[in-house]
Design a protein around this motif. Sequence first.
Motif, short mmCIF file in Angstrom:
data_model
loop_
_atom_site.label_atom_id
_atom_site.label_comp_id
_atom_site.label_asym_id
_atom_site.label_seq_id
_atom_site.Cartn_x
_atom_site.Cartn_y
_atom_site.Cartn_z
N TRP A 13 -8.84 1.75 0.83
CA TRP A 13 -8.04 0.66 0.25
C TRP A 13 -8.87 -0.60 0.03
O TRP A 13 -8.63 -1.35 -0.91
N HIS A 20 -5.20 1.94 -11.12
CA HIS A 20 -6.10 1.40 -10.10
C HIS A 20 -6.07 2.23 -8.82
O HIS A 20 -6.72 1.88 -7.84
N ARG A 58 -1.72 -1.14 -3.81
CA ARG A 58 -2.85 -0.21 -3.75
C ARG A 58 -2.32 1.19 -3.45
O ARG A 58 -1.59 1.37 -2.47
N HIS A 98 0.84 -1.19 0.00
CA HIS A 98 0.00 0.00 0.00
C HIS A 98 0.89 1.25 0.00
O HIS A 98 1.89 1.30 0.71
#
Length: 360
Positions: free
Chosen positions: A358, A138, A106, A84
Motif C-alpha cells: 500500500w 491505481h 488504495r 484501503h
Amino acid sequence: MRILFVFKDFKPDGGVERVQRQLANQFCLDGQQVTFFIMNGDRADTAPTDTIRQIGEPCSWGVFSVLNSARSLRRIIRQQQVTHVIAAKELANLCTRLATLGCNCRVIYTRHAALDSAEQTLNPALLAILYSFYLLGHGQVVTVSNGLKAGLTRRVPWGKTRIKHCPNAVVTEQLSAKAACPLPAHLPSNYLLAVGRLTEEKGFDLLLTAYAKALSQRPLPDLVLVGAGPEHGALHKQADQLGIAGRVHFTGFLSNPYPLIKQARFFVLSSRHEGLPTALIEALALGTPVLAADCDTGPRELLDNGRLGILVKANDVEALAEGIIQALNHSDGLRAAHLEVIQQYTSQQAAQAYYHVWNQ
C-alpha cells in the motif's frame, strides 16, 4: 486506516477465508478499523474478535447482481470513508474494480488459486483481460506465492511492477495452543494425515489409490482425511472398492484440526494444483514431517526444493505411493520446526507485507 475486505461468499472451511480473517484480526490488533463486505450476505463468524464489522446483503449471481453489489460497495466505501480495500477471489476482485472506479482508496486485488486449476472457469485470455482491467487504475495485485506471481506476470507482462507477492497470514499465536488440545477419541493414535476440501483439486482420489498400493507392499498406519466437500461420497465409495475402508477415517470438517496435524506420523499433500497450501505451512509450523506433490506453485517454494520435506511428481499415483513408503521410513529425521521458512507466514509479517504494498 479504514480497511475493507471484499468477498464473494464466506465458507467456514475455506482456506482463503481463514487466512484473510487472520490478516483482518492482525490489522485490528495493529489499531486499524476493519469491515467485511460479503456479496452474498454470508456471516464471517469464525474468529474471536468483535472489532470487525460486517456489511452485505444476500444476492443471486449474474451480471446484474454483480453490478448491484458494486453499487452497494461503492456507497459503503464513501459512507464509511474507506481508505484501503482488499478483494479476495475473482468475482470479488471484479466487483471491487467496478465499485472503486474514480475512488481514491488504495486497492489490492488478490490471487490465491493456481492459474491452471481445473476449478478455474476463466480461460487464460480472459484472465489476462481481467487483470489488465484491475491494473488500469491505481490498484495493485497480490499473489500468495512467488510461483503465482511469475505465472501472472507472464500473462500480464506490462503490469509486472504492480504484481506483488505477499505471504498468507497462517501462523498465529493461537496455533500452538490449539494444537495442544486432545485428539478426537474415535481416531487412531498412529496415523498419516491429509487435510483439505474434498474436491478434485486436492487429489484425495490419488491419495487413496496410492495408500492402497503402498499398503500392499508394507504395513502402514491408518489414513485420516480431514475435510468436507463435494467428493465426499465418491471418496467413500473408492475406499470401499480399494478394500481400505477400514483403514481410512473421514472426519468431515473440523474447526480445530491442529492436534491431528501436530501428532500425525507425517502430513500428505496430494493436490493436483495449489496456489499456496495453508495446511502444509501449518504442518511445517507444528514440526510435522511432510510429503507433498510437486504441483506447479506452492509446495516446492515452501519446501525449499525438497530440503524441508519430500516432493514427488504431481498427479502420479506410483510416485505418491513410493513417497508414502519413503516418508514413513524417514519421518523421524524429517520432524523439525522449520522456523526460518514459516516466519514470513506469521500474521504480523503478512500484515507488514500488505502495508508495504500500500505504501509503494
